[in-house]
Design an enzyme around this catalytic site. Structure first.
Site, PDB file in Angstrom:
ATOM      1  N   SER A   1       0.796  -1.225   0.000  1.00 40.87           N
ATOM      2  CA  SER A   1       0.000   0.000   0.000  1.00 40.87           C
ATOM      3  C   SER A   1       0.830   1.278   0.000  1.00 40.87           C
ATOM      4  O   SER A   1       0.308   2.343  -0.292  1.00 40.87           O
ATOM      5  CB  SER A   1      -0.914   0.014   1.223  1.00 40.87           C
TER       6      SER A   1
ATOM      7  N   ASP B   1      -3.134   8.171   7.831  1.00 39.07           N
ATOM      8  CA  ASP B   1      -4.288   7.461   8.400  1.00 39.07           C
ATOM      9  C   ASP B   1      -3.880   6.497   9.513  1.00 39.07           C
ATOM     10  O   ASP B   1      -4.642   5.621   9.886  1.00 39.07           O
ATOM     11  CB  ASP B   1      -5.029   6.689   7.291  1.00 39.07           C
TER      12      ASP B   1
ATOM     13  N   HIS C   1      -0.340   4.712   6.911  1.00 38.09           N
ATOM     14  CA  HIS C   1       0.331   5.228   5.710  1.00 38.09           C
ATOM     15  C   HIS C   1       0.719   6.688   5.915  1.00 38.09           C
ATOM     16  O   HIS C   1       0.138   7.364   6.758  1.00 38.09           O
ATOM     17  CB  HIS C   1      -0.594   5.076   4.502  1.00 38.09           C
TER      18      HIS C   1
END
Ligand SMILES: *[C@@H]1O[C@H](CO)[C@@H](O)[C@H](O)[C@H]1NC(C)=O
Ligand SMILES: *[C@@H]1O[C@H](CO)[C@@H](O)[C@H](O)[C@H]1NC(C)=O
Length: 368
Positions: A34, A337, A340
């Protein structure tokens, strides 16, 4: 001749020799999780698996809308693409993406080890998406003929930059999240790293010359892991920055092992340019000097977007869920968040990889 002229001539000479060595990359391939996914997880998960980066405020910076990235804006690979005047990478799982300038195989949640490892060892009690490093390599192998067409692999990748990773964060987060001890997590670092090195080996054997291998960031400082470990009552030891010492030791061990593995690849493939990219120290630099980066001192370990608590991260109220708001200015935060980073953080990391000091050699001096 005056001394100043000698110096300016020298300076000119140096500039020229650097630019002559500079590779103007014309394509870019990425594998990873991610941290650099540009939309694959969203495609892979929809409609069966709920994802949370398909709603605002994801993408609110730069793009202005959610776009499959796990950030408020751009991620490292985007800044690398921009540097070389390349289009921002498309996710490989998109229908018929134009692959002529490269494509992005990274998938949010991807691990270095194959997913059955985590299921077999009960690290998870659900099915992981089958998108680990080796699966992404398979996707690349399948795409290779259409990218290379008539040229042989060594010619067709002569101006291609490969970014492989980071990988490892999810391998470790799954283990820490399952309540594994430091010794248990540490014990499987060599496998995680070996698998990354094997992937680079396969790519180089298949014609790649320029391969960037990033280490992992200081996950002991990530708001989500901090909040989780505190809640599990497993946060026993904090360092001066307030990060988890046990997690940090394993993180550093991974990064050391990866650097050793890169040295091995360099010995094995003298022609290849394997770049060590440091994801750890650029983050630590911000955490240690928040003011210099426009980050409020009290907020360094708090997520910009989250559901409250000391680290502004709450598993029952994560970013993009109803009632969860983002901070006003994400660039004043390290973490977006909780898991990340913000675009501002990714920009700092990418600059350090492109121009130094956070890559060996810096990508812009790949031939040195
Ligand atoms: C994942 O996909 C690969 C093909 O890329 C396949 O060989 C493997 O069996 C799959 N693993 C699982 C657990 O489904
Ligand atoms: C976490 O979120 C849930 C659901 O909104 C809420 O009930 C709970 O109080 C929150 N916990 C903290 C520590 O803020």
């Amino acid at each position: 001749m005056e001394l100043t002229h000698v110096f300016s001539l020298l300076a000119l000479f140096c500039l020229q020799s650097v630019s002559a060595d500079r590779v103007k990359f014309t394509s870019l391939f990425a594998l990873g999780d991610s941290k650099i996914d540009t939309g694959n997880l969203l495609i892979l998960a929809t409609p069966d698996v709920p994802v949370f980066n398909n709603k605002p405020p994801y993408g609110k910076t730069f793009f202005g809308h959610p776009n499959g990235r796990f950030s408020d804006g751009r991620v490292t690979i985007d800044f690398i693409a921009e540097e070389f005047g390349l289009p921002l990478l498309r996710p490989s799982l998109q229908n018929n993406p134009d692959v002529s300038k490269g494509v992005n195989f990274a998938v949010g949640g991807a691990t270095s080890l194959n997913v059955d490892f985590f299921e077999r060892n009960k690290y998870v009690n659900f099915k992981l998406l089958n998108s680990s490093l080796n699966v992404q390599l398979d996707w690349f192998e399948k795409l290779k003929p259409s990218f290379c067409k008539t040229a042989g692999p060594s010619e067709c990748f002569s101006k291609t930059l490969f970014v492989v990773g980071e990988f490892g964060v999810n391998d470790y987060n799954l283990a820490w999240g399952a309540g594994k001890s430091e010794g248990e997590v540490r014990a499987y670092v060599p496998q995680v790293v070996q698998n990354i090195a094997n992937a680079a080996d396969v790519l180089i054997k298949g014609g790649a010359t320029y391969v960037v291998l990033p280490g992992i960031p200081p996950i002991g400082c990530s708001p989500s892991l901090l909040a989780t470990r505190v809640k599990l009552n497993k946060a026993k030891e904090f360092d001066q920055l307030g990060c988890l010492s046990d997690v940090d030791r394993v993180t550093k061990y991974h990064n050391t092992k990866l650097r050793d593995a890169i040295d091995g690849l360099r010995r094995k493939y003298a022609h290849a340019k394997v770049i060590k990219a440091d994801f750890y120290n650029p983050i630590i630099e911000i955490l240690q000097n928040p003011g210099r980066f426009g980050v409020a001192g009290g907020d360094v370990l708090r997520a910009c977007c989250g559901g409250g608590g000391k680290y502004n991260w709450n598993i029952s109220a994560v970013c993009s869920q109803p009632g969860v708001a983002a901070c006003k200015d994400p660039s004043a935060f390290v973490s977006w968040d909780g898991t990340h980073f913000t675009e501002a953080t990714y920009r700092h990391v990418a600059k350090g990889w492109l121009s130094g000091p956070y890559a060996d050699p810096p990508i812009l001096n790949a031939n040195n």
